[in-house]
Scaffold this motif. Structure first.
Motif, PDB file in Angstrom:
ATOM      1  N   GLU A  23       0.826  -1.182   0.000  1.00  0.00           N
ATOM      2  CA  GLU A  23       0.000   0.000   0.000  1.00  0.00           C
ATOM      3  C   GLU A  23       0.868   1.243   0.000  1.00  0.00           C
ATOM      4  OE1 GLU A  23      -0.736  -0.128   4.777  1.00  0.00           O
ATOM      5  OE2 GLU A  23      -2.357   0.479   3.461  1.00  0.00           O
ATOM      6  N   CYS A  25      -0.350   5.528  -0.006  1.00  0.00           N
ATOM      7  CA  CYS A  25      -1.010   6.533   0.827  1.00  0.00           C
ATOM      8  C   CYS A  25      -2.418   6.093   1.177  1.00  0.00           C
ATOM      9  CB  CYS A  25      -1.003   7.865   0.080  1.00  0.00           C
ATOM     10  SG  CYS A  25      -1.590   9.274   1.019  1.00  0.00           S
ATOM     11  N   ILE A  26      -2.566   4.951   1.858  1.00  0.00           N
ATOM     12  CA  ILE A  26      -3.873   4.401   2.173  1.00  0.00           C
ATOM     13  C   ILE A  26      -4.229   4.735   3.611  1.00  0.00           C
ATOM     14  CG2 ILE A  26      -5.244   2.292   2.294  1.00  0.00           C
ATOM     15  CD1 ILE A  26      -4.330   2.672  -0.492  1.00  0.00           C
ATOM     16  N   CYS A  54       3.306   4.658  -5.209  1.00  0.00           N
ATOM     17  CA  CYS A  54       2.531   4.266  -6.391  1.00  0.00           C
ATOM     18  C   CYS A  54       3.465   3.865  -7.529  1.00  0.00           C
ATOM     19  CB  CYS A  54       1.629   5.422  -6.820  1.00  0.00           C
ATOM     20  SG  CYS A  54       0.714   5.118  -8.343  1.00  0.00           S
ATOM     21  N   ILE A  70      -3.291  -2.124  -4.402  1.00  0.00           N
ATOM     22  CA  ILE A  70      -4.241  -1.106  -3.963  1.00  0.00           C
ATOM     23  C   ILE A  70      -3.412   0.121  -3.604  1.00  0.00           C
ATOM     24  CG2 ILE A  70      -6.016  -0.481  -2.300  1.00  0.00           C
ATOM     25  CD1 ILE A  70      -6.549  -3.449  -1.895  1.00  0.00           C
ATOM     26  N   THR A  71      -3.606   1.197  -4.316  1.00  0.00           N
ATOM     27  CA  THR A  71      -2.725   2.347  -4.159  1.00  0.00           C
ATOM     28  C   THR A  71      -3.404   3.599  -4.700  1.00  0.00           C
ATOM     29  OG1 THR A  71      -0.529   3.199  -4.739  1.00  0.00           O
ATOM     30  CG2 THR A  71      -1.635   1.865  -6.377  1.00  0.00           C
ATOM     31  N   THR A  72      -2.747   4.736  -4.557  1.00  0.00           N
ATOM     32  CA  THR A  72      -3.221   5.906  -5.279  1.00  0.00           C
ATOM     33  C   THR A  72      -3.063   5.614  -6.764  1.00  0.00           C
ATOM     34  OG1 THR A  72      -1.014   6.855  -4.971  1.00  0.00           O
ATOM     35  CG2 THR A  72      -2.753   7.618  -3.489  1.00  0.00           C
ATOM     36  N   SER A  87     -12.232   7.977  -3.319  1.00  0.00           N
ATOM     37  CA  SER A  87     -11.448   9.210  -3.318  1.00  0.00           C
ATOM     38  C   SER A  87     -11.465   9.804  -1.916  1.00  0.00           C
ATOM     39  CB  SER A  87     -12.015  10.242  -4.300  1.00  0.00           C
ATOM     40  OG  SER A  87     -11.893   9.814  -5.629  1.00  0.00           O
ATOM     41  N   GLU A 126       3.109  11.337  -1.784  1.00  0.00           N
ATOM     42  CA  GLU A 126       1.926  11.642  -2.585  1.00  0.00           C
ATOM     43  C   GLU A 126       1.476  13.091  -2.366  1.00  0.00           C
ATOM     44  OE1 GLU A 126       0.755   9.627  -4.726  1.00  0.00           O
ATOM     45  OE2 GLU A 126       1.457   7.639  -4.137  1.00  0.00           O
ATOM     46  N   ASP A 198      -7.192   9.903  -5.545  1.00  0.00           N
ATOM     47  CA  ASP A 198      -7.997   8.776  -6.008  1.00  0.00           C
ATOM     48  C   ASP A 198      -7.258   7.477  -5.718  1.00  0.00           C
ATOM     49  OD1 ASP A 198     -10.092  10.349  -7.112  1.00  0.00           O
ATOM     50  OD2 ASP A 198      -8.824  10.771  -8.850  1.00  0.00           O
ATOM     51  N   TYR A 199      -7.989   6.497  -5.220  1.00  0.00           N
ATOM     52  CA  TYR A 199      -7.415   5.197  -4.898  1.00  0.00           C
ATOM     53  C   TYR A 199      -8.087   4.105  -5.716  1.00  0.00           C
ATOM     54  CZ  TYR A 199      -5.848   7.708  -0.715  1.00  0.00           C
ATOM     55  OH  TYR A 199      -5.292   8.627   0.135  1.00  0.00           O
TER      56      TYR A 199
END
Length: 226
Positions: A23, A25-26, A54, A70-72, A87, A126, A198-199
């Motif tokens: 991951e 910026c989750i 990312c 799963i990421t930006t 988002s 990010e 946005d993710y």
């Protein structure tokens, strides 16, 4: 580099089949919550979490070391398949008593003379990218001080009056109550509306195993339930 049978970021790892989930910026716990249906319906899969930017995660997917991440989200011209998930709105965090603290919203140009504090974790990476892009579009050059700490710890420096910071609004809930009393989160507006990150899930277009496809379907179902 070890090749896992299947992989996801956040990146993912499994017991019978290992899926490292990486991951960037989750928000804390978000990816785990989205993957909960997969854990219940596919108990042979166990997830192992590790972090990455990312760019790093996209490279691993492109090189076939990860099946999913799963990421930006990267730019839409990527060769990877993109499945949007959610988002998060970006706010500017200022100390109580700051001249911006009483405003309902601000524009980027108003922030031009402020000192932005940025952490060196993936969230900081990010947020730094977003800040530079938006300030450049506004015709301004931000003053940035980097600190080798996480983005949530940066907010403690903001509370002490050392500068201001950007943060996804979903992260505010993870701050200690005492710190929340020392800061104010202010909306940012510009010609494109409110800034956000946005993710989603990135994966290869040319290869998707049945297990990976089931996980993608579960994530899409979780998105619709948000």
């Amino acid at each position: 580099m070890e090749r896992f049978t299947e992989l996801i970021p956040i990146g993912l790892e499994v017991i019978c089949k290992c899926y490292p989930i990486l991951e960037s910026c989750i928000p804390p716990g978000r990816a785990s919550a989205l993957l909960e249906p997969s854990r219940h319906h596919q108990p042979d899969i166990a997830f192992r979490y590790r972090e990455g930017t990312c760019e790093f995660l996209s490279h691993l997917v492109e090189m076939d070391f990860l099946d999913m991440a799963i990421t930006t989200l990267p730019s839409m011209d990527t060769v990877l398949a993109i499945t949007p998930l959610w988002s998060d709105r970006i706010v500017v965090v200022v100390p109580v008593g700051h001249f911006l603290a009483d405003r309902p919203s601000v524009r980027w140009t108003v922030l031009a003379g402020e000192t932005f504090l940025i952490g060196t974790d993936n969230a900081g990476h990010e947020l730094h990218t977003l800040l530079k892009r938006r300030m450049t579009q506004a015709g301004a050059h931000p003053i940035i001080h980097h600190h080798d700490i996480g983005s949530l710890r940066v907010i403690a420096l903001v509370a002490n009056g050392e500068g201001i910071a950007l943060l996804p609004d979903a992260w505010l809930a993870f701050l200690p109550d005492a710190m929340k009393k020392q800061i104010v989160a202010v909306d940012i507006v510009d010609g494109d509306g409110r800034p956000h990150l946005d993710y989603g899930v990135i994966s290869r277009r040319d290869r998707c195993s049945p297990v990976t496809r089931r996980i993608l379907t579960a994530l899409e179902d979780a998105r619709r339930a948000l």
